[in-house]
Design a protein around this motif. Structure first.
Motif, PDB file in Angstrom:
ATOM      1  N   VAL A 104       0.853  -1.192   0.000  1.00  0.00           N
ATOM      2  CA  VAL A 104       0.000   0.000   0.000  1.00  0.00           C
ATOM      3  C   VAL A 104       0.890   1.245   0.000  1.00  0.00           C
ATOM      4  O   VAL A 104       1.922   1.276   0.678  1.00  0.00           O
ATOM      5  N   VAL A 105       0.488   2.252  -0.770  1.00  0.00           N
ATOM      6  CA  VAL A 105       1.155   3.560  -0.724  1.00  0.00           C
ATOM      7  C   VAL A 105       0.090   4.616  -0.488  1.00  0.00           C
ATOM      8  O   VAL A 105      -0.978   4.582  -1.110  1.00  0.00           O
ATOM      9  N   LEU A 106       0.360   5.512   0.461  1.00  0.00           N
ATOM     10  CA  LEU A 106      -0.583   6.599   0.748  1.00  0.00           C
ATOM     11  C   LEU A 106       0.111   7.937   0.537  1.00  0.00           C
ATOM     12  O   LEU A 106       1.296   8.082   0.869  1.00  0.00           O
ATOM     13  N   PHE A 107      -0.631   8.891  -0.011  1.00  0.00           N
ATOM     14  CA  PHE A 107      -0.098  10.243  -0.210  1.00  0.00           C
ATOM     15  C   PHE A 107      -1.093  11.265   0.326  1.00  0.00           C
ATOM     16  O   PHE A 107      -2.299  11.043   0.265  1.00  0.00           O
ATOM     17  N   ILE A 108      -0.564  12.388   0.816  1.00  0.00           N
ATOM     18  CA  ILE A 108      -1.388  13.594   0.950  1.00  0.00           C
ATOM     19  C   ILE A 108      -0.669  14.681   0.153  1.00  0.00           C
ATOM     20  O   ILE A 108       0.501  15.006   0.442  1.00  0.00           O
ATOM     21  N   ALA A 109      -1.353  15.193  -0.861  1.00  0.00           N
ATOM     22  CA  ALA A 109      -0.723  16.178  -1.739  1.00  0.00           C
ATOM     23  C   ALA A 109      -0.472  17.474  -0.976  1.00  0.00           C
ATOM     24  O   ALA A 109      -1.359  17.989  -0.296  1.00  0.00           O
ATOM     25  N   GLY A 110       0.761  17.980  -1.097  1.00  0.00           N
ATOM     26  CA  GLY A 110       1.131  19.198  -0.386  1.00  0.00           C
ATOM     27  C   GLY A 110       0.855  20.450  -1.202  1.00  0.00           C
ATOM     28  O   GLY A 110       0.598  20.380  -2.407  1.00  0.00           O
ATOM     29  N   SER A 111       0.935  21.609  -0.537  1.00  0.00           N
ATOM     30  CA  SER A 111       0.734  22.878  -1.247  1.00  0.00           C
ATOM     31  C   SER A 111       1.996  23.287  -2.004  1.00  0.00           C
ATOM     32  O   SER A 111       1.929  23.997  -2.999  1.00  0.00           O
ATOM     33  N   ASP A 112       3.157  22.826  -1.544  1.00  0.00           N
ATOM     34  CA  ASP A 112       4.419  23.051  -2.251  1.00  0.00           C
ATOM     35  C   ASP A 112       4.483  22.163  -3.493  1.00  0.00           C
ATOM     36  O   ASP A 112       3.825  21.134  -3.533  1.00  0.00           O
ATOM     37  N   SER A 113       5.322  22.538  -4.453  1.00  0.00           N
ATOM     38  CA  SER A 113       5.509  21.672  -5.617  1.00  0.00           C
ATOM     39  C   SER A 113       6.120  20.342  -5.172  1.00  0.00           C
ATOM     40  O   SER A 113       7.037  20.314  -4.340  1.00  0.00           O
ATOM     41  N   ILE A 114       5.631  19.263  -5.756  1.00  0.00           N
ATOM     42  CA  ILE A 114       6.149  17.934  -5.402  1.00  0.00           C
ATOM     43  C   ILE A 114       7.616  17.786  -5.842  1.00  0.00           C
ATOM     44  O   ILE A 114       8.347  16.960  -5.324  1.00  0.00           O
ATOM     45  N   CYS A 141       3.948  10.956   2.336  1.00  0.00           N
ATOM     46  CA  CYS A 141       3.801   9.614   1.781  1.00  0.00           C
ATOM     47  C   CYS A 141       4.124   8.566   2.837  1.00  0.00           C
ATOM     48  O   CYS A 141       5.071   8.723   3.609  1.00  0.00           O
ATOM     49  N   VAL A 142       3.311   7.536   2.882  1.00  0.00           N
ATOM     50  CA  VAL A 142       3.628   6.366   3.709  1.00  0.00           C
ATOM     51  C   VAL A 142       3.594   5.131   2.817  1.00  0.00           C
ATOM     52  O   VAL A 142       2.666   4.950   2.018  1.00  0.00           O
ATOM     53  N   ILE A 143       4.638   4.325   2.921  1.00  0.00           N
ATOM     54  CA  ILE A 143       4.730   3.080   2.142  1.00  0.00           C
ATOM     55  C   ILE A 143       4.587   1.902   3.099  1.00  0.00           C
ATOM     56  O   ILE A 143       5.260   1.866   4.134  1.00  0.00           O
TER      57      ILE A 143
END
Ligand code: MN
Ligand code: MN
Length: 477
Positions: free
Chosen positions: A97-107, A300-302
């Motif tokens: 499983v991979v989880l993301f929370i998109a940030g306000s800064d550029s990735i 991100c959590v892997i």
């Protein structure tokens, strides 16, 4: 305080000022911490009790993520974009499983990544497991990961996994956890007849081919039928699951210690249970990201599979599933030059390789250099390097990144300690740290110290579980 300070001699004062004491993390806890330790560990025990396999852990983790507002990549692909604050999960082959929370800064400025693994040492059934001998039926097993074989005899064992039938139907099997369900067992010789066995080396007293699971002893009720016990087992499997012997060829069935995680000690300060390497880090990392909202950096959590056998296979960290996941996210962010953005993202990322280490065990002296050893109950362990025979195969984190983590942890009130896996030249081990470091990102191994690691009943300190959660959370913040 002032009076006490005055009474101290100049030498003692100087000692206080210059010497580092690695204190117990149980000291100086406030009532809020004490309550939080209890709550998180109750929930953690439930997690390891239900998540006995990588499949189960992946399933439970996705459910927890969905409850916290995460949506699948497929959902975002339908919408066609990802914007800051979006919470995304991906599950690969039901095991990673991979989880993301998109940030306000550029990735492109990098992510904060915490990576743990959800596979654990166990016994897998062989593709043709069932046989009868001396009027008993057995399953043949092939162990997965590093085990001490003598741990696995004479304890109650449960069976979990999936059987894929020829028509594609998948039968989920889980038997041996509830008190009213039967369990399975591997036998050992009685002491009375063990004179020969007792002279063998511990590593040879129980053999891999000897790890055969008793699954039945009652024959099919028909006079003169051959292999009646095996037939009776097949009959039961057919009635309950619609299975035939050939179906084992297309199955993944895992034998694990039966029963839930438990509180350990009069003071209930420890958690005992199976699979804590590395589900303790998987759980605390997961809880840490589920707590986040609208981050600046993309988080991100892997939760990876196959770490215990070298991170191979398409659900292990050596495969490209993680890189592909990040590529999908970058594409949905609508970034021009997405291929370069992916490279930059990895180069600028920071990662905690969240894995357990070996705590000092007073029953086994001489395993550690005590000045550099991790201790139970002294907080999250930062392991600058692992590897073996001169740090071979280790990531060896840079002092600059360690310094940054030290400040992050101190500022958040996280109790931490330094720790080597064991004494130089004794042995060693690896994690997924070096694999992510290949992309150019900074990586540091950190997690709790365990006792009896890789055994059917591993121990962790509850305060260390809490400090890991707090540490991963502070890093993601
Ligand atoms: Mn591990
Ligand atoms: Mn391990």
């Amino acid at each position: 305080m002032m009076i006490e300070e005055k009474e101290k001699s100049p030498g003692v004062l100087l000692q206080d000022q210059l010497t580092k004491k690695w204190e117990s993390a149980w000291k100086d806890l406030d009532s809020e911490d004490t309550l939080a330790i209890k709550m998180i560990n109750d929930d953690y025990i439930d997690f390891i009790s239900r998540g006995k396999t990588e499949r189960k852990c992946a399933e439970i983790s996705v459910k927890m993520a969905e409850d916290a507002g995460f949506k699948s990549l497929e959902d975002y692909l339908k919408v066609g974009k990802i914007v800051p604050g979006n919470k995304i999960y991906m599950i690969h082959k039901k095991k990673a499983v991979v989880l993301f929370i998109a940030g306000s800064d550029s990735i492109e400025n990098g992510m904060a990544i915490v990576g743990a693994h959800i596979d654990a040492p166990r016994l897998d059934l062989k593709p043709s497991p069932l046989y009868e001998c001396d009027d008993m039926a057995f399953f043949k097993t092939h162990y997965y990961g590093g085990i001490k074989k003598y741990h696995w005899v004479t304890i109650p064992l449960a069976l979990h996994g999936a059987v894929v039938k020829k028509d594609g139907e998948i039968i989920d099997i889980s038997i041996g956890e509830a008190a009213d369900e039967p369990v399975f067992c591997i036998t050992d010789l009685l002491p009375h007849l063990s004179q020969e066995q007792n002279t063998k080396k511990m590593s040879e007293g129980i053999t891999g081919e000897g790890l055969n699971l008793i699954v039945g002893s009652q024959p099919f009720n028909e006079k003169d039928i051959k292999e009646g016990v095996k037939l009776n087992i097949l009959k039961l499997l057919s009635e309950k699951y619609g299975l035939r012997e050939e179906d084992f060829a297309t199955a993944e069935l895992e034998v694990v210690p039966a029963g839930p995680g438990r509180n350990v000690g009069f003071d209930e300060s420890l958690v005992g249970g199976y699979g804590q390497d590395d589900r303790v880090c998987a759980y605390t990392a997961l809880k840490a990201i589920l707590d986040q909202e609208n981050p600046k950096r993309t988080l991100c959590v892997i939760l990876a599979d196959k770490e215990e056998i070298g991170s191979y296979g398409n659900t292990g960290m050596q495969s490209h599933f993680f890189e592909n996941s990040v590529a999908e996210v970058i594409d949905l962010m609508g970034i021009t030059k997405p291929e370069l953005a992916l490279r930059r993202c990895f180069m600028h990322s920071e990662m905690l390789s969240a894995d357990v280490t070996a705590g000092v065990d007073p029953n086994y002296t001489g395993t550690h250099d005590k000045l550099n050893a991790p201790y139970i109950g002294k907080g999250i362990v930062l392991s600058k390097y692992g590897g073996s025979r001169g740090k071979s195969g280790s990531n060896d984190a840079h002092a600059e990144f360690m310094g940054k983590m030290r400040k992050t942890l101190d500022d958040a009130g996280v109790v931490w300690q330094m720790g080597e896996l064991g004494r130089v030249d004794l042995g060693g081990g690896g994690t997924i740290a070096h694999i992510l470091a290949e992309y150019g990102m900074d990586v540091l191994d950190c997690g709790p110290a365990l006792l009896s690691m890789h055994s059917p009943f591993e121990l962790v300190s509850k305060v260390d579980v809490y400090m890991c959660f707090k540490g991963y959370k502070a890093f993601l913040n």
